[in-house]
Design a protein around this motif. Structure first.
Motif, PDB file in Angstrom:
ATOM      1  N   UNK A 100      -7.556  -8.880  -8.842  1.00 24.05           N
ATOM      2  CA  UNK A 100      -7.747  -8.032  -7.661  1.00 24.05           C
ATOM      3  C   UNK A 100      -7.779  -8.871  -6.385  1.00 24.05           C
ATOM      4  N   UNK A 101      -8.446 -10.025  -6.461  1.00 26.10           N
ATOM      5  CA  UNK A 101      -8.458 -10.917  -5.300  1.00 26.10           C
ATOM      6  C   UNK A 101      -7.058 -11.446  -5.007  1.00 26.10           C
ATOM      7  N   UNK A 102      -6.319 -11.782  -6.059  1.00 29.18           N
ATOM      8  CA  UNK A 102      -4.951 -12.269  -5.896  1.00 29.18           C
ATOM      9  C   UNK A 102      -4.053 -11.198  -5.269  1.00 29.18           C
ATOM     10  N   UNK A 103      -4.158  -9.973  -5.759  1.00 22.34           N
ATOM     11  CA  UNK A 103      -3.326  -8.894  -5.231  1.00 22.34           C
ATOM     12  C   UNK A 103      -3.631  -8.617  -3.761  1.00 22.34           C
ATOM     13  N   UNK A 104      -4.860  -8.874  -3.338  1.00 23.55           N
ATOM     14  CA  UNK A 104      -5.219  -8.613  -1.939  1.00 23.55           C
ATOM     15  C   UNK A 104      -4.695  -9.694  -1.002  1.00 23.55           C
ATOM     16  N   UNK A 105      -4.761 -10.963  -1.430  1.00 24.34           N
ATOM     17  CA  UNK A 105      -4.375 -12.057  -0.536  1.00 24.34           C
ATOM     18  C   UNK A 105      -2.926 -12.488  -0.712  1.00 24.34           C
ATOM     19  N   UNK A 106      -2.264 -12.053  -1.789  1.00 25.62           N
ATOM     20  CA  UNK A 106      -0.902 -12.518  -2.073  1.00 25.62           C
ATOM     21  C   UNK A 106       0.087 -12.236  -0.948  1.00 25.62           C
ATOM     22  N   UNK A 107       0.050 -11.059  -0.295  1.00 27.92           N
ATOM     23  CA  UNK A 107       1.031 -10.816   0.774  1.00 27.92           C
ATOM     24  C   UNK A 107       0.959 -11.807   1.928  1.00 27.92           C
TER      25      UNK A 107
END
Length: 262
Positions: A100-107
């Motif tokens: 979830x943290x990755x999906x939030x900061x990935x962009x």
């Protein structure tokens, strides 16, 4: 008074901020729900009592035959196993939380950062568990038996379950972070902050620092300090060996990848 008008750029920025906050709230909710769901499952099977008994097994094995740990608080025997279950649920849910943290900061990451962060996160998670397992199966059995052996006969060696939980969590955290050393070394080399030759040159300082860290984080006995300092030094060497296969990323390439976000 001069009235302030909202420009299209300002409105777009505000809408973007609101959308990010909404997404952050949603992903935090998903992470919390995952932890709660696993917590409920663990309370049913194997059960909070069984989880605490498993955690307390190294200490129970070191106690004299027939002796048990004690609980000072009235509701401590109920709360402490629940705390253990919640911590276990968090550890099991951690991959989903990290996703979830990755999906939030990935962009907002560069392409090379996206390629680097996934293997680093996976290796960090696995190494942290390896550190906890090393502490549980090797360090606890050795240290607790040593403490029980050197305790005077006039002392009833029966630790409080809440104090035992605090000690165990501190040791798990200390050894889990200790086993992250190879990842830290590879990150430093991969980002170009430190070279492999520099890491070799400071090996002596690392050895001294390992014993200092072990003296601070472990109980005040030589055995515990050696059991943390020696793996720390060995893991540092493993990190140096692994870092030889990493090509340092030149700092000047940062400006060339400013357009790679998204």
């Amino acid at each position: 008074m001069s009235s302030q008008t909202n420009t299209p750029e300002t409105e777009e920025t505000a809408q973007t901020l609101i959308s990010h906050l909404v997404e952050l709230r949603q992903r935090l909710l998903y992470a919390v729900l995952a932890i709660v769901a696993i917590f409920i499952v663990l309370c049913i099977f194997p059960g909070s009592k069984q989880l605490y008994d498993f955690l307390a097994a190294p200490m129970a094995a070191a106690l004299p035959a027939g002796d048990k740990m004690i609980a000072y608080g009235v509701i401590t025997p109920f709360l402490v196993p629940l705390k253990v279950t919640l911590l276990v649920a968090f550890l099991f849910a951690l991959p989903f939380v990290l996703y979830q943290a990755w999906a939030f900061v990935a962009p907002g990451l560069y392409k090379h950062e996206k390629r680097l962060i996934v293997p680093l996160a996976v290796s960090s998670y696995l190494l942290f568990f390896v550190g906890m397992a090393f502490c549980y199966f090797f360090v606890f059995n050795t240290v607790f038996h040593f403490i029980a052996t050197v305790s005077p006969d006039s002392i009833n060696f029966a630790p409080d379950i809440e104090a035992y939980l605090d000690f165990v969590m501190t040791m798990f955290l200390a050894f889990g972070l200790t086993f992250e050393v190879p990842v830290i070394v590879m990150v430093l080399v991969g980002t170009g902050m430190v070279s492999v030759d520099k890491l070799k040159n400071i090996r002596g300082y690392v050895i001294v620092g390992a014993f200092v860290v072990a003296a601070v984080l472990t109980p005040p006995d030589i055995l515990s300090q050696f059991m943390m300092a020696v793996p720390l030094i060995l893991l540092y060497e493993v990190g140096i060996i692994a870092a030889r296969f990493i090509r340092p990323r030149p700092m000047e390439r940062e400006s060339e990848e400013l357009e790679e976000r998204g």
